[in-house]
Design a protein around this motif. Structure first.
Motif, PDB file in Angstrom:
ATOM      1  N   VAL A 224       0.558  -1.305   0.018  1.00  0.00           N
ATOM      2  CA  VAL A 224      -0.061  -0.199   0.369  1.00  0.00           C
ATOM      3  C   VAL A 224       1.518   1.209  -0.644  1.00  0.00           C
ATOM      4  O   VAL A 224       2.397   1.319   1.262  1.00  0.00           O
ATOM      5  CB  VAL A 224      -0.902   0.103   0.726  1.00  0.00           C
ATOM      6  N   TRP A 225       0.151   2.586  -0.270  1.00  0.00           N
ATOM      7  CA  TRP A 225       0.576   3.762  -0.934  1.00  0.00           C
ATOM      8  C   TRP A 225       0.827   4.725   1.029  1.00  0.00           C
ATOM      9  O   TRP A 225       1.853   4.702   0.806  1.00  0.00           O
ATOM     10  CB  TRP A 225       0.132   4.407  -1.561  1.00  0.00           C
ATOM     11  N   ALA A 234      -2.419   9.762   2.720  1.00  0.00           N
ATOM     12  CA  ALA A 234      -3.072   8.913   1.837  1.00  0.00           C
ATOM     13  C   ALA A 234      -3.325   9.725   0.562  1.00  0.00           C
ATOM     14  O   ALA A 234      -2.993   9.572  -0.508  1.00  0.00           O
ATOM     15  CB  ALA A 234      -4.093   8.258   1.946  1.00  0.00           C
ATOM     16  N   GLU A 235      -3.627  10.721   0.837  1.00  0.00           N
ATOM     17  CA  GLU A 235      -5.318  12.071  -0.226  1.00  0.00           C
ATOM     18  C   GLU A 235      -3.708  12.151  -0.481  1.00  0.00           C
ATOM     19  O   GLU A 235      -3.445  13.041  -2.092  1.00  0.00           O
ATOM     20  CB  GLU A 235      -6.104  12.589  -0.033  1.00  0.00           C
ATOM     21  N   MET A 238      -1.132  10.085  -2.723  1.00  0.00           N
ATOM     22  CA  MET A 238      -1.982   9.255  -4.337  1.00  0.00           C
ATOM     23  C   MET A 238      -1.489  10.336  -5.841  1.00  0.00           C
ATOM     24  O   MET A 238      -0.639   9.043  -6.540  1.00  0.00           O
ATOM     25  CB  MET A 238      -3.324   9.577  -4.251  1.00  0.00           C
ATOM     26  N   GLN A 242       1.085   7.565  -8.036  1.00  0.00           N
ATOM     27  CA  GLN A 242       0.373   7.090  -9.603  1.00  0.00           C
ATOM     28  C   GLN A 242       1.474   6.044 -10.120  1.00  0.00           C
ATOM     29  O   GLN A 242       1.405   5.252 -11.159  1.00  0.00           O
ATOM     30  CB  GLN A 242      -0.890   7.971 -10.044  1.00  0.00           C
ATOM     31  N   GLN A 245       2.407   2.185  -9.877  1.00  0.00           N
ATOM     32  CA  GLN A 245       1.429   0.834  -9.946  1.00  0.00           C
ATOM     33  C   GLN A 245       2.361  -0.399 -10.976  1.00  0.00           C
ATOM     34  O   GLN A 245       1.954   0.100 -11.945  1.00  0.00           O
ATOM     35  CB  GLN A 245      -0.289   1.697 -10.357  1.00  0.00           C
ATOM     36  N   HIS A 267      -4.932  -2.324  -2.031  1.00  0.00           N
ATOM     37  CA  HIS A 267      -6.073  -1.071  -2.264  1.00  0.00           C
ATOM     38  C   HIS A 267      -5.836  -1.282  -4.047  1.00  0.00           C
ATOM     39  O   HIS A 267      -5.495  -1.125  -4.674  1.00  0.00           O
ATOM     40  CB  HIS A 267      -5.191   0.016  -2.169  1.00  0.00           C
ATOM     41  N   GLU A 269      -6.879  -1.208  -7.714  1.00  0.00           N
ATOM     42  CA  GLU A 269      -7.077   0.380  -8.737  1.00  0.00           C
ATOM     43  C   GLU A 269      -5.706   1.319  -8.105  1.00  0.00           C
ATOM     44  O   GLU A 269      -6.026   2.232  -8.733  1.00  0.00           O
ATOM     45  CB  GLU A 269      -8.194   0.409  -8.960  1.00  0.00           C
ATOM     46  N   GLU A 270      -5.024   0.929  -7.040  1.00  0.00           N
ATOM     47  CA  GLU A 270      -4.096   2.080  -6.439  1.00  0.00           C
ATOM     48  C   GLU A 270      -2.782   1.420  -6.462  1.00  0.00           C
ATOM     49  O   GLU A 270      -2.103   1.433  -7.703  1.00  0.00           O
ATOM     50  CB  GLU A 270      -4.361   2.541  -5.065  1.00  0.00           C
ATOM     51  N   GLU A 271      -2.266   0.724  -5.514  1.00  0.00           N
ATOM     52  CA  GLU A 271      -0.867   0.084  -6.190  1.00  0.00           C
ATOM     53  C   GLU A 271      -0.403  -0.881  -7.020  1.00  0.00           C
ATOM     54  O   GLU A 271       0.325  -1.071  -7.743  1.00  0.00           O
ATOM     55  CB  GLU A 271      -0.239  -0.170  -4.893  1.00  0.00           C
ATOM     56  N   THR A 273      -3.827  -3.095 -10.376  1.00  0.00           N
ATOM     57  CA  THR A 273      -4.459  -2.773 -10.427  1.00  0.00           C
ATOM     58  C   THR A 273      -5.702  -4.324 -10.238  1.00  0.00           C
ATOM     59  O   THR A 273      -4.501  -5.427 -10.096  1.00  0.00           O
ATOM     60  CB  THR A 273      -4.413  -2.858 -12.223  1.00  0.00           C
TER      61      THR A 273
END
Length: 306
Positions: A224-225, A234-235, A238, A242, A245, A267, A269-271, A273
């Motif tokens: 996770v990021w 986190a926000e 992001m 990106q 990924q 998560h 579609e974050e770190e 797909t």
């Protein structure tokens, strides 16, 4: 095997290369059913961070060996009221046979280990996650039949998992690369330690370029990021992360037979797909299962049971 008995496992470098390989071979034998171990000892779990895989895998490992587990919920113990770690450690040393701690500061597991005579295991701190990397190495060994000269690339935050991967891969003769945004790279001291362990035998590379890091790699790995305790960041993280990924495009520059690992939770579609996580090159669920087998081997060795 007797060399393990009574020792702590707080960092990847607490074991030598040969000892890590002994542990992995035992884990493989336990997984296959060729070897069984029995014990009547008691494991304590002192967790200050949320946990699924670590808590369950340690518990099931101990139960399958015939031992017992006490979940030392910090909200229900004097730990939550500020009892000094050294006092808690001295008392638990009189009750338990082994203790696994999941917390924030590395200093806390070090304090417990120095105050208690029983084996103390780092089940995750902000600095390292060595038990996870034992399972990772077992998964790579299963896939390729060897660890030597295999290249593992970690993409994302230079966190505790990245630290233990750097050290663990260097120990066993793997090439290890880490691609992280500027400002989120692994601790320089950990990188230098990994480079010293690797010497001229293998590569230790830290870069900001995920494509360069992933090129021809046999293992792509992510996390996770924003780790536990960093949720408020986190926000803001992001957009920076990106480009890091793991997706079909990045997987396409890796080796044709590359596998993908993730320590979970993911998560999607974050770190990573959804397509890669659920794809044919993913070994993430094997990796999660291997937490059980690697930790069972670790417990058996530290407790000196057979």
């Amino acid at each position: 095997m007797n060399s393990f008995r009574g020792r702590d496992f707080l960092r990847m470098t607490d074991f030598s290369r040969e000892e890590v390989l002994v542990l992995l071979n035992l884990a493989a034998e336990l997984k296959s059913g060729k070897t069984t171990v029995r014990c009547e000892q008691v494991l304590g779990l002192l967790f200050k961070k949320a946990s699924t895989r670590t808590r369950v895998s340690f518990s099931v490992a101990m139960y399958q060996m015939g031992g017992q587990v006490i979940d030392l919920n910090t909200n229900l113990t004097q730990v939550s009221r500020g009892e000094p770690a050294v006092d808690t450690a001295r008392v638990l040393d009189r009750y338990l046979d082994v203790l696994a701690i999941r917390t924030y500061e590395q200093q806390e597991v070090d304090t417990f280990a120095s105050a208690a005579n029983i084996p103390v295991i780092n089940a995750l701190t902000d600095l390292e996650h060595p038990c996870q990397v034992l399972a990772d190495l077992l998964t790579v060994q299963e896939e390729f039949g060897t660890l030597e000269d295999v290249t593992l690339t970690y993409i994302g935050d230079g966190n505790n998992v990245a630290h233990s991967l750097l050290l663990g891969c260097a120990l066993v003769g793997m090439n290890v690369r880490v691609a992280s945004p500027e400002g989120y790279r692994p601790e320089p001291d950990i990188v230098a330690q990994a480079q010293a362990i690797a010497g001229d035998r293998t590569q230790v590379l830290v870069t900001h370029d995920p494509t360069l890091a992933a090129k021809d790699s046999q293992v792509l790995y992510t996390d996770v990021w924003a780790s536990m305790g960093q949720e408020s960041e986190a926000e803001n993280r992001m957009p920076l992360f990106q480009p890091y990924q793991i997706n079909d495009q990045l997987l396409g520059v890796a080796d044709d037979k590359a596998i993908v690992l993730h320590c979970l939770p993911a998560h999607r579609e974050e770190e990573i797909t959804e397509a890669v996580l659920e794809g044919s090159q993913s070994r993430i669920w094997d990796e999660a299962e291997n937490r059980l087998h690697a930790q069972k081997a670790l417990l058996a060795l530290l407790l000196g049971v057979s």
